[in-house]
Design an enzyme around this catalytic site. Structure first.
Site, PDB file in Angstrom:
ATOM      1  N   LYS A 204      16.258  -2.104 -18.613  1.00  0.00           N
ATOM      2  CA  LYS A 204      16.368  -1.111 -19.689  1.00  0.00           C
ATOM      3  C   LYS A 204      16.837   0.225 -19.120  1.00  0.00           C
ATOM      4  O   LYS A 204      17.766   0.832 -19.616  1.00  0.00           O
ATOM      5  CB  LYS A 204      15.005  -0.969 -20.379  1.00  0.00           C
ATOM      6  N   GLU A 210      13.154  -2.469  -7.817  1.00  0.00           N
ATOM      7  CA  GLU A 210      13.240  -3.889  -7.479  1.00  0.00           C
ATOM      8  C   GLU A 210      14.552  -4.501  -7.978  1.00  0.00           C
ATOM      9  O   GLU A 210      15.237  -5.235  -7.273  1.00  0.00           O
ATOM     10  CB  GLU A 210      12.076  -4.665  -8.121  1.00  0.00           C
ATOM     11  N   GLY A 265      10.432  -2.328 -23.214  1.00  0.00           N
ATOM     12  CA  GLY A 265      10.755  -3.387 -22.253  1.00  0.00           C
ATOM     13  C   GLY A 265      10.058  -4.702 -22.568  1.00  0.00           C
ATOM     14  O   GLY A 265      10.676  -5.771 -22.590  1.00  0.00           O
ATOM     15  N   ARG A 266       8.761  -4.636 -22.840  1.00  0.00           N
ATOM     16  CA  ARG A 266       8.005  -5.881 -23.074  1.00  0.00           C
ATOM     17  C   ARG A 266       8.222  -6.446 -24.475  1.00  0.00           C
ATOM     18  O   ARG A 266       7.631  -7.452 -24.843  1.00  0.00           O
ATOM     19  CB  ARG A 266       6.523  -5.653 -22.769  1.00  0.00           C
ATOM     20  N   GLU A 351      -0.104  -4.142 -20.542  1.00  0.00           N
ATOM     21  CA  GLU A 351       0.704  -2.933 -20.405  1.00  0.00           C
ATOM     22  C   GLU A 351       0.671  -2.133 -21.708  1.00  0.00           C
ATOM     23  O   GLU A 351       0.806  -0.919 -21.703  1.00  0.00           O
ATOM     24  CB  GLU A 351       2.159  -3.288 -20.024  1.00  0.00           C
ATOM     25  N   HIS A 382      -9.542 -28.590 -14.585  1.00  0.00           N
ATOM     26  CA  HIS A 382      -9.982 -29.058 -13.262  1.00  0.00           C
ATOM     27  C   HIS A 382     -10.029 -27.922 -12.262  1.00  0.00           C
ATOM     28  O   HIS A 382     -10.062 -28.160 -11.056  1.00  0.00           O
ATOM     29  CB  HIS A 382      -9.055 -30.179 -12.792  1.00  0.00           C
ATOM     30  N   LYS A 510       4.615   3.799  -8.365  1.00  0.00           N
ATOM     31  CA  LYS A 510       6.051   3.912  -8.085  1.00  0.00           C
ATOM     32  C   LYS A 510       6.334   5.158  -7.264  1.00  0.00           C
ATOM     33  O   LYS A 510       7.079   5.121  -6.278  1.00  0.00           O
ATOM     34  CB  LYS A 510       6.841   4.006  -9.398  1.00  0.00           C
TER      35      LYS A 510
HETATM   36  O1  F6P Z   1       7.188  -0.464 -14.421  1.00  0.00           O
HETATM   37  C1  F6P Z   1       6.934  -1.061 -15.646  1.00  0.00           C
HETATM   38  C2  F6P Z   1       8.201  -1.248 -16.419  1.00  0.00           C
HETATM   39  O2  F6P Z   1       8.691  -0.010 -16.839  1.00  0.00           O
HETATM   40  C3  F6P Z   1       8.005  -2.175 -17.598  1.00  0.00           C
HETATM   41  O3  F6P Z   1       7.510  -1.526 -18.706  1.00  0.00           O
HETATM   42  C4  F6P Z   1       9.365  -2.712 -17.779  1.00  0.00           C
HETATM   43  O4  F6P Z   1       9.373  -3.869 -18.566  1.00  0.00           O
HETATM   44  C5  F6P Z   1       9.748  -2.960 -16.343  1.00  0.00           C
HETATM   45  O5  F6P Z   1       9.194  -1.879 -15.645  1.00  0.00           O
HETATM   46  C6  F6P Z   1      11.213  -3.048 -16.069  1.00  0.00           C
HETATM   47  O6  F6P Z   1      11.896  -1.910 -16.483  1.00  0.00           O
HETATM   48  P1  F6P Z   1      13.458  -1.922 -16.639  1.00  0.00           P
HETATM   49  O7  F6P Z   1      13.816  -2.909 -17.692  1.00  0.00           O
HETATM   50  O8  F6P Z   1      13.828  -0.505 -17.022  1.00  0.00           O
HETATM   51  O9  F6P Z   1      14.062  -2.298 -15.315  1.00  0.00           O
END
Ligand code: F6P
Length: 558
Positions: A204, A210, A265-266, A351, A382, A510
């Protein structure tokens, strides 16, 4: 004490809970043969049997009074009106517009035409990849789809792509890379051929450490394997709200599928973030998933609170969490295809509602989101069900099962369903000491040997669960199921008075990671840390001196 815990509806529920605590569900079922029918709802192809909860006649009306008191109806309206319900980020949470089939306005603008435009672009791209007309740099059709994203840009498409595996295109294999641990990307790259691999960079913000690290490494791998920067244009697409950043990354505007800041995002699997899923199952099936969610939206918007599935599910959660002190919720899908559904719900619920201050910044004096966890049945049986049945803590559970399987194989599905149903029965009924004694006597035990075993074999029962039944796991029912939980989360957030749509809690880690990264890159004076953090940094630096921990060159993120 907050207004909420002092309110009429809340205090009435507290008093009522004392009474309900003295009842056992087993007796309630015996007293009322209609109980299951009374406490079952159906909407959008999903049936929710919530009769195995701590409910007597007055409970649901009292819970609904709480929802009324906290103006849940008005909150629902505000969401569908595109109001800026995400107050700390000053924007709408308008994911319902992504699956709408009529105009939906936010900030005075109908957003549906934009949604439709991007979806049309997705369709033509999806069709071209699936029919093989979209070729890689060396002229071959794509075979591997690698989604690079994390959090909401990973969990939704990953979960849904697994859930809808029976609908997958036979030539295309989907992969998902999220972790910054180089192992994740490396293991995928070992399995794919650069000539036939499409990378989807989903982010987003397009600033997530990452994702950018993984995308850069994937790009380097591709360019070095195919020997040309030109290859990027045919092998990389981006999904983002940040078109400036995608351009800076070098992704051609024609290869960017946009979405908007009003998509959290979620809550983004319905948007361009669903591209990897759409490639896997095709655009028609993707739109079926949207239709399933829309059916749940319609129900959520129009059903009275007491017959509104997301509202009832939310209220049952609040009943357990706030009035019985339960602290976690197990998500137990009896469907192997839903293996990632608990992980998906972890982000969606925790979240969204894992917060300790209200919208106005006041701290809460009541519990909010429980810990969400789970595994598919029957595997969990199990492993951890021992604790569900006899542990010192009561853990409410959502059981999810399809009536029909995509893989009829001998007796398997009947066995699976029998286990699902039996587990909910066992949790509810339990086994009394009299029943245990009778059983042991039958087995020939007597006297001290028998008595020594009794306490170990008793199940108190009276443990709550919801049974969520789908006719079959299809794009339509999956869409409805996800929307059910999305709306449940919003209703709970509305009652707890919290903003379900921000996530400030992820920021501190972060920020500190950036400082530690600078320290690990050395050789400058390290920043100030506590002794433990300092010690860990030193440990890594020592190891780095002996043999470098990262490739020597300073990457764009170092
Ligand atoms: O760090 C959490 C977060 O902001 C989530 O809310 C989001 O889904 C994820 O990181 C990834 O964010 P992006 O889509 O901006 O890379």
């Amino acid at each position: 004490m907050s207004k909420l815990t002092q309110s009429v509806a809340w205090t009435k529920l507290q008093t009522h809970a004392t009474r309900v605590r003295a009842t056992h569900m087993r007796d309630l079922f015996e007293a009322d043969p209609q109980r299951a029918a009374r406490y079952t709802l159906t909407a959008a192809g999903i049936t929710l049997d919530y009769s195995k909860n701590w409910l007597v006649d007055e409970t649901l009306p009292l819970l609904v009074s709480l929802a009324e008191q906290e103006q849940v109806g008005a909150s629902i309206e505000r969401m569908f009106l595109g109001e800026r319900i995400n107050n700390t980020e000053d924007r709408a949470a308008f994911h319902v517009a992504l699956r709408a089939n009529a105009p939906m306005h936010t900030a005075g603008r109908d957003v549906v035409p934009d949604v439709v435009r991007v979806r049309a672009a997705m369709r033509s791209f999806v069709d071209s990849v699936r029919d093989g007309t979209a070729k890689g740099h060396t002229g071959k059709p794509m075979r591997a789809i690698v989604n690079i994203g994390i959090g909401g840009s990973d969990l939704g498409p990953l979960m849904a792509t697994e859930a809808l595996a029976p609908y997958r295109h036979p030539r295309l294999t989907p992969y998902f890379v999220s972790n910054v641990d180089g192992t994740h990307l490396s293991e995928v790259l070992k399995r794919v051929d650069p000539e036939t691999t499409l990378f989807i960079v989903a982010s987003k913000t397009f600033t997530t450490q990452e994702t950018i690290a993984n995308a850069l490494s994937a790009r380097e791998w591709l360019v070095s394997a195919l020997g040309s920067e030109q290859a990027v244009g045919r092998h990389f697409v981006a999904l983002s709200t940040n078109l400036q950043a995608t351009a800076q990354f070098g992704i051609d505007a024609r290869n960017v599928f946009e979405f908007w800041d009003w998509v959290g995002g979620r809550y983004s699997v319905w948007s361009a973030v669903g591209l990897s899923l759409a490639l896997a199952i095709g655009m028609d099936e993707f739109e079926q998933m949207l239709a399933g969610a829309r059916a749940m939206d319609e129900h959520f918007k129009s059903a009275p609170l007491e017959a509104n599935m997301p509202v009832v599910l939310a209220l049952l959660g609040i009943w357990c969490t706030n009035f019985f002190g339960t602290r976690s919720l197990a998500i137990l899908p009896y469907d192997q295809y839903l293996a990632r559904f608990p992980a998906y719900l972890q982000q969606l619920e925790m979240e969204s509602n894992g917060k300790r201050v209200r919208r106005d910044g006041e701290p809460v004096d009541y519990a909010t989101c429980p810990v969400i966890w789970g595994e598919p049945g029957t595997n969990g049986q199990h492993a951890f069900y021992q604790l569900l049945h006899q542990g010192s803590e009561i853990i409410p559970a959502d059981f999810i099962a399809p009536v029909r399987t995509h893989n009829p194989l001998g007796q398997h599905h009947r066995l699976l369903l029998a286990n699902f149903i039996a587990q909910t029965e066992a949790l509810m009924r339990g086994k009394t000491s009299a029943e245990v004694r009778a059983e042991l006597v039958k087995q020939g035990l007597t006297g001290a040997a028998l008595e020594a075993l009794v306490p170990h074999k008793v199940f108190l029962g009276n443990r709550p669960s919801n049974s969520i039944v789908l006719e079959q796991l299809t794009p339509h029912t999956l869409g409805a199921l996800i929307a059910l939980y999305e709306h449940k989360v919003y209703v709970q957030g509305s009652i707890w008075g919290i903003n379900s749509f921000d996530q400030w809690g992820v920021e501190l880690g972060k920020q500190l990671a950036q400082r530690v990264l600078d320290d690990l890159a050395g050789p400058d004076e390290p920043s100030e840390h506590d002794a433990s953090t300092q010690g860990l940094i030193k440990r890594m630096l020592l190891a780095d001196r002996a043999a470098p921990l990262a490739v020597a060159k300073k990457g764009p993120l170092s």
